[in-house]
Design a protein around this motif. Sequence first.
Motif, short mmCIF file in Angstrom:
data_model
loop_
_atom_site.label_atom_id
_atom_site.label_comp_id
_atom_site.label_asym_id
_atom_site.label_seq_id
_atom_site.Cartn_x
_atom_site.Cartn_y
_atom_site.Cartn_z
N CYS A 8 10.87 -33.95 -24.78
CA CYS A 8 10.42 -34.56 -23.53
C CYS A 8 9.45 -35.71 -23.84
O CYS A 8 8.55 -35.54 -24.67
CB CYS A 8 9.72 -33.52 -22.66
N LEU A 9 9.65 -36.85 -23.20
CA LEU A 9 8.71 -37.97 -23.34
C LEU A 9 7.57 -37.81 -22.34
O LEU A 9 7.75 -37.32 -21.23
CB LEU A 9 9.41 -39.30 -23.09
N ILE A 10 6.39 -38.25 -22.75
CA ILE A 10 5.22 -38.23 -21.87
C ILE A 10 4.37 -39.45 -22.20
O ILE A 10 4.33 -39.89 -23.37
CB ILE A 10 4.41 -36.92 -22.05
N TYR A 11 3.70 -40.03 -21.17
CA TYR A 11 2.86 -41.18 -21.53
C TYR A 11 1.55 -41.27 -20.76
O TYR A 11 0.55 -41.72 -21.29
CB TYR A 11 3.64 -42.49 -21.45
N LYS A 12 1.49 -40.79 -19.49
CA LYS A 12 0.21 -41.01 -18.81
C LYS A 12 -0.29 -39.86 -17.93
O LYS A 12 -1.45 -39.88 -17.51
CB LYS A 12 0.28 -42.28 -17.98
N THR A 40 -1.48 -42.61 -23.13
CA THR A 40 -2.90 -42.87 -22.87
C THR A 40 -3.75 -41.99 -23.77
O THR A 40 -3.30 -40.95 -24.28
CB THR A 40 -3.25 -42.59 -21.41
N ASP A 41 -4.99 -42.38 -23.93
CA ASP A 41 -5.91 -41.58 -24.74
C ASP A 41 -6.09 -40.19 -24.14
O ASP A 41 -6.24 -39.20 -24.87
CB ASP A 41 -7.26 -42.28 -24.82
N GLU A 42 -6.09 -40.10 -22.79
CA GLU A 42 -6.27 -38.80 -22.13
C GLU A 42 -5.12 -37.86 -22.50
O GLU A 42 -5.34 -36.67 -22.79
CB GLU A 42 -6.36 -38.98 -20.62
#
Length: 698
Positions: A462-466, A497-499
């Motif tokens: 699964c892709l994740i980004y923010k 993101t850093d979070e």
Amino acid sequence: MDNKHLIDLSKHNGLIWHEDFIVHLASIVRPKVYVELGLYKCALFNRIIPYADKLIGVDVNPDAQNYMQKSDKTYFFNTTTEDFAKQLENEPLQIDMLFIDANHAREAVLQDFRSYLPFVAPHGLILLHDVHPGQQYLIQPEWCGTAYLAAEELSKHRDEYEMMTIPVSPGLSICRKRKTQLSWKEEEIRKSSKQYKIVCICQIYNELIKGNLERFVKYINPLVDALVVYDDGSTDGSYEYMLTQTPYVIRGSKNDFVNEMSHKQILLEEALKLSPDFILWLDADEVLTTDDKEKIQSLCALCDEKDVDGLVFHELNLWRSNTWRRIDSLYDSGWFVRLWRVTPNMQFEKPRPGLHQRPYPPSIRRLYWSDSVKVLHYGFSSKQRLAHKYLVYQAHGQKGYEMLDRLISEEQLVLEKVPQELFPQGLWVEEAKPEPLTWEESLAYVESYREEVFKPAFSIICLIYKSIGWLKFVYEQVHKYTDMKDKEFFFVANDATDEVLSYLRENNIPHYEFNNTKEQQAEWYVNNVYRAYNFSATKAKGDFLIFINSDMAFSPEWFDNLLITYNGKNCVCSRLVESGKLPSGLYGIENDFGRTYDTYQEENFQKYALSIKESKVENGGLFMPLLIRKEHFEMVGGYPEGQVLIGSDIYNPVIAKPGEACVSGDTVLMQKLREVGIMHQTAFNSIVYHFQWGEKDS
């Protein structure tokens, strides 16, 4: 009249006239191979030498050899007739003339006749001495014994031979082995004789990676009429390979090692549909010590002749080599019922979970131990195969020396070279004898294969980004509705993101980081998505990839039903229920069960998913979740790096820019797969909810 060829009984006191008779017979027949059982002082044997090409004498008395005339044609065997017959099972011989004159007791003569008959050439002669004693006193062990009773018994059976007795004391019976009166028609009869239909059954699991499957198919297929295979959820390509070798492949949806007996019942039922006369049971790490189909046919005939239900073969366990077998610690005691005669109502007892149950049906009752064909077992022939067995058995609770540790312990190691003649053509390897390993060395090589044995078969990606919210939601959903045994699940943090990165790291959630260049990040966002999926495939440990979106929710058996639909020549997608935020596509259903994870109506969706489930497969459909064999994905180069300009070469595509007429990268992937024979299909019993643009709209 010339009387020089006549036999003068007065010279022999009527007791040894048979010698002149047999010599005269040999001078006419000119046997290529002459065998004499019971030599005494070789008086007859030596007189046959001018008329035979090869002469074999068998006697339990070693002194008999001292009387044998030395010749490059003569061979002496100091053994019992019974043991020499067993030797012939391993080294078959075509005997043209056989003289039985050892033990004169009825049972011994019958045993010698029946043991040697299979090795007598068509129209070969068998001679029995002392079968017509002229007086009562001759019927005693030191003279004629009860051999005449054996001749009387044998003369009742005329299917395979004809027999007559010269009624002159002490008597001589002459037997001709034949199926037809004319010897020159025997070949026609042999070709038209009964041919038994043999079906081989075999269970497999990831045998390609262990190097077993190609050897098994090469040497077994020519011996049988059909091969029926139960694939126990292989992921290494074994299933796909067997589809190219036999039309009879049964696919288990997942590895279920402990239920091997229920699999055997399924195999048996499938094999019986082919109306066989016999069933041959082998494992994929085994071959027989023959590549002669006629030899297997003769074993079937032996079952008919002896009215037995099954033949028991000796198993030779090759040890860390291809030609040395282990014989200590019970490794030489394996005899298994391999060839089963098909009987009415043939089936296994009610299967139950567990290992080491009786591996043949209870209807196989009358057994015959045959040493003419053996089984070469390659399951212990390399460190890799030994490690696989040890770790799998250990994982299923086996322990102790006999049940587990002897699989790798070499403290009592005794090896014996397997004769070259026992190997089918092409399998013999000249190699040095393996040196014993210490217990510590054995444990070390086992441990080196642990990752290979227990590596995940399936990689869910699964892709994740923010969005940490969507990350948590999809992570929980996958684990809630998926049996994670033999699977890995990981995120690809795609320009994250850093979070998001901090959350993944702090919570030890499996993930890989992927970062596009600044120039790539300036492109259409979907280009970065396809690049990230291609990157994820390089990191996946599984043989299968399952691509999902972060804005998906799942129903029970969503994964299992994808896998059941896989047939070796397809990639499979779930049927989507979509929120309606965007128009749905082929086979998709628009039904709003929430457009964000915190408004998701899970219970309502699960009821709805259950109501629309169908055991149906259709070509085409939407594109995720997608189950695809990793090898197939890599074969076509994965996704293009973006949407593709209409009309461009799908293997060297022009990547479209926003606003240009284009084809989606998913569609291009399916086109490339179709060109190599992999069909895109949808499983109507794998139901997944798609929120649509979940993370992007967050």
